[in-house]
Write a protein that holds these residues in place. Structure first.
Motif, mmCIF file in Angstrom:
data_model
loop_
_atom_site.group_PDB
_atom_site.id
_atom_site.type_symbol
_atom_site.label_atom_id
_atom_site.label_comp_id
_atom_site.label_asym_id
_atom_site.label_seq_id
_atom_site.Cartn_x
_atom_site.Cartn_y
_atom_site.Cartn_z
ATOM 1 N N PRO A 239 0.797 -1.228 0.000
ATOM 2 C CA PRO A 239 0.000 0.000 0.000
ATOM 3 C C PRO A 239 0.830 1.278 0.000
ATOM 4 O O PRO A 239 0.304 2.357 -0.241
ATOM 5 C CB PRO A 239 -0.841 -0.112 1.270
ATOM 6 C CG PRO A 239 -0.141 -1.086 2.130
ATOM 7 C CD PRO A 239 0.591 -2.011 1.209
ATOM 8 N N GLU A 240 2.134 1.179 0.242
ATOM 9 C CA GLU A 240 2.989 2.363 0.222
ATOM 10 C C GLU A 240 3.232 2.864 -1.206
ATOM 11 O O GLU A 240 3.627 4.007 -1.410
ATOM 12 C CB GLU A 240 4.323 2.074 0.905
ATOM 13 C CG GLU A 240 4.182 1.730 2.370
ATOM 14 C CD GLU A 240 3.466 2.816 3.164
ATOM 15 O OE1 GLU A 240 3.813 4.004 3.009
ATOM 16 O OE2 GLU A 240 2.550 2.480 3.935
ATOM 17 N N TYR B 273 1.032 3.391 -3.719
ATOM 18 C CA TYR B 273 0.029 4.390 -4.088
ATOM 19 C C TYR B 273 -0.888 4.629 -2.892
ATOM 20 O O TYR B 273 -2.016 4.149 -2.881
ATOM 21 C CB TYR B 273 -0.804 3.919 -5.283
ATOM 22 C CG TYR B 273 -0.008 3.696 -6.542
ATOM 23 C CD1 TYR B 273 0.410 4.776 -7.308
ATOM 24 C CD2 TYR B 273 0.314 2.416 -6.965
ATOM 25 C CE1 TYR B 273 1.145 4.584 -8.465
ATOM 26 C CE2 TYR B 273 1.049 2.211 -8.124
ATOM 27 C CZ TYR B 273 1.454 3.293 -8.865
ATOM 28 O OH TYR B 273 2.186 3.100 -10.003
ATOM 29 N N PRO B 274 -0.415 5.345 -1.899
ATOM 30 C CA PRO B 274 -1.241 5.554 -0.699
ATOM 31 C C PRO B 274 -2.637 6.068 -1.052
ATOM 32 O O PRO B 274 -2.791 6.998 -1.833
ATOM 33 C CB PRO B 274 -0.449 6.591 0.096
ATOM 34 C CG PRO B 274 0.962 6.443 -0.387
ATOM 35 C CD PRO B 274 0.850 6.058 -1.830
ATOM 36 N N GLY B 275 -3.632 5.401 -0.495
ATOM 37 C CA GLY B 275 -5.017 5.808 -0.716
ATOM 38 C C GLY B 275 -5.614 5.330 -2.024
ATOM 39 O O GLY B 275 -6.814 5.435 -2.232
ATOM 40 N N GLN B 276 -4.799 4.783 -2.914
ATOM 41 C CA GLN B 276 -5.296 4.341 -4.221
ATOM 42 C C GLN B 276 -5.550 2.841 -4.274
ATOM 43 O O GLN B 276 -6.307 2.379 -5.110
ATOM 44 C CB GLN B 276 -4.267 4.685 -5.318
ATOM 45 C CG GLN B 276 -3.997 6.152 -5.486
ATOM 46 C CD GLN B 276 -5.109 6.854 -6.245
ATOM 47 O OE1 GLN B 276 -5.739 6.266 -7.096
ATOM 48 N NE2 GLN B 276 -5.354 8.097 -5.916
ATOM 49 N N ILE B 277 -4.898 2.080 -3.409
ATOM 50 C CA ILE B 277 -4.957 0.626 -3.505
ATOM 51 C C ILE B 277 -6.113 0.033 -2.709
ATOM 52 O O ILE B 277 -6.659 -0.992 -3.094
ATOM 53 C CB ILE B 277 -3.596 0.020 -3.090
ATOM 54 C CG1 ILE B 277 -2.569 0.378 -4.167
ATOM 55 C CG2 ILE B 277 -3.682 -1.473 -2.913
ATOM 56 C CD1 ILE B 277 -1.182 -0.124 -3.905
ATOM 57 N N GLU B 278 -6.520 0.688 -1.651
ATOM 58 C CA GLU B 278 -7.594 0.147 -0.830
ATOM 59 C C GLU B 278 -8.841 -0.074 -1.682
ATOM 60 O O GLU B 278 -9.313 0.827 -2.372
ATOM 61 C CB GLU B 278 -7.923 1.088 0.328
ATOM 62 C CG GLU B 278 -8.927 0.486 1.288
ATOM 63 C CD GLU B 278 -9.127 1.343 2.520
ATOM 64 O OE1 GLU B 278 -10.253 1.357 3.017
ATOM 65 O OE2 GLU B 278 -8.161 1.995 2.957
ATOM 66 N N GLY B 279 -9.332 -1.288 -1.690
ATOM 67 C CA GLY B 279 -10.514 -1.644 -2.463
ATOM 68 C C GLY B 279 -10.232 -1.941 -3.919
ATOM 69 O O GLY B 279 -11.121 -2.387 -4.647
ATOM 70 N N ARG B 280 -8.993 -1.733 -4.379
ATOM 71 C CA ARG B 280 -8.679 -1.928 -5.800
ATOM 72 C C ARG B 280 -8.787 -3.391 -6.227
ATOM 73 O O ARG B 280 -9.248 -3.683 -7.314
ATOM 74 C CB ARG B 280 -7.283 -1.371 -6.105
ATOM 75 C CG ARG B 280 -6.912 -1.442 -7.562
ATOM 76 C CD ARG B 280 -7.774 -0.509 -8.401
ATOM 77 N NE ARG B 280 -7.315 -0.490 -9.786
ATOM 78 C CZ ARG B 280 -8.114 -0.434 -10.838
ATOM 79 N NH1 ARG B 280 -9.420 -0.347 -10.687
ATOM 80 N NH2 ARG B 280 -7.622 -0.429 -12.044
ATOM 81 N N ARG B 281 -8.377 -4.303 -5.374
ATOM 82 C CA ARG B 281 -8.483 -5.718 -5.706
ATOM 83 C C ARG B 281 -9.934 -6.094 -5.994
ATOM 84 O O ARG B 281 -10.238 -6.788 -6.961
ATOM 85 C CB ARG B 281 -7.905 -6.574 -4.586
ATOM 86 C CG ARG B 281 -7.801 -8.043 -4.949
ATOM 87 C CD ARG B 281 -8.857 -8.835 -4.158
ATOM 88 N NE ARG B 281 -8.918 -10.175 -4.703
ATOM 89 C CZ ARG B 281 -10.036 -10.732 -5.120
ATOM 90 N NH1 ARG B 281 -11.176 -10.097 -5.067
ATOM 91 N NH2 ARG B 281 -10.043 -11.952 -5.600
ATOM 92 N N ASP B 282 -10.853 -5.621 -5.185
ATOM 93 C CA ASP B 282 -12.276 -5.922 -5.393
ATOM 94 C C ASP B 282 -12.791 -5.278 -6.676
ATOM 95 O O ASP B 282 -13.618 -5.854 -7.370
ATOM 96 C CB ASP B 282 -13.098 -5.471 -4.186
ATOM 97 C CG ASP B 282 -12.787 -6.289 -2.942
ATOM 98 O OD1 ASP B 282 -12.244 -7.412 -3.063
ATOM 99 O OD2 ASP B 282 -13.062 -5.796 -1.835
#
Length: 149
Positions: free
Chosen positions: A118-119, A121-130
């Protein structure tokens, strides 16, 4: 997790499904993010080593990325890495298998190592896998619709 996959049965041959997915003019009609693709470096067809560029959009964010074809086995497997030569490159793969009783099972998958860091792209990766998992399912549904109508 940094991987995902989805499969669908389509009333077509593995070769016809492969040909549709590897047609860069048609590929964007399947994806919820890809807007268009173009060959680079003088390429005119999909083959191992071919470089193409994908232009994408997710909500208000637009980007382009170069892709290198890693497998181009008609009727069996199509895969590419994006961006090439990056330690966190994402691998996208399509498998085409003859189904018992006819038709083809198409499986699309991704392996995106950047999602485990997650370092990057901070804030960009959360939820991206889904989001990518949902995009797989949408892409395959669009492929089924295109090939069965």
């Amino acid at each position: 997790p940094s991987t995902g996959s989805a499969s669908i049965h389509i009333d077509t041959t593995p070769e016809q499904a492969y040909d549709f997915v590897t047609d860069l003019a048609k590929l964007p009609t399947l994806s919820p993010e890809n807007q268009r693709c173009e060959f680079l470096e003088g390429a005119t067809e999909i083959a191992e080593g071919t470089i193409f560029r994908g232009y994408n959009k997710r909500r208000d964010y637009e980007w382009s990325a170069d892709c290198r074809v890693t497998t181009a086995d008609r009727g069996d497997t199509f895969s590419f890495v994006v961006p090439p030569a990056w330690e966190y490159a994402t691998t996208w793969m399509y498998r085409f298998e003859s189904a018992d009783g006819g038709g083809t099972i198409v499986t699309e998958s991704f392996d995106a190592p950047m999602l485990s860091d997650p370092e990057l792209y901070p804030g960009q990766i959360e939820g991206r896998r889904d989001e990518l998992q949902a995009a797989l399912e949408t892409t395959l549904a669009h492929l089924k619709s295109a090939l069965e109508t």
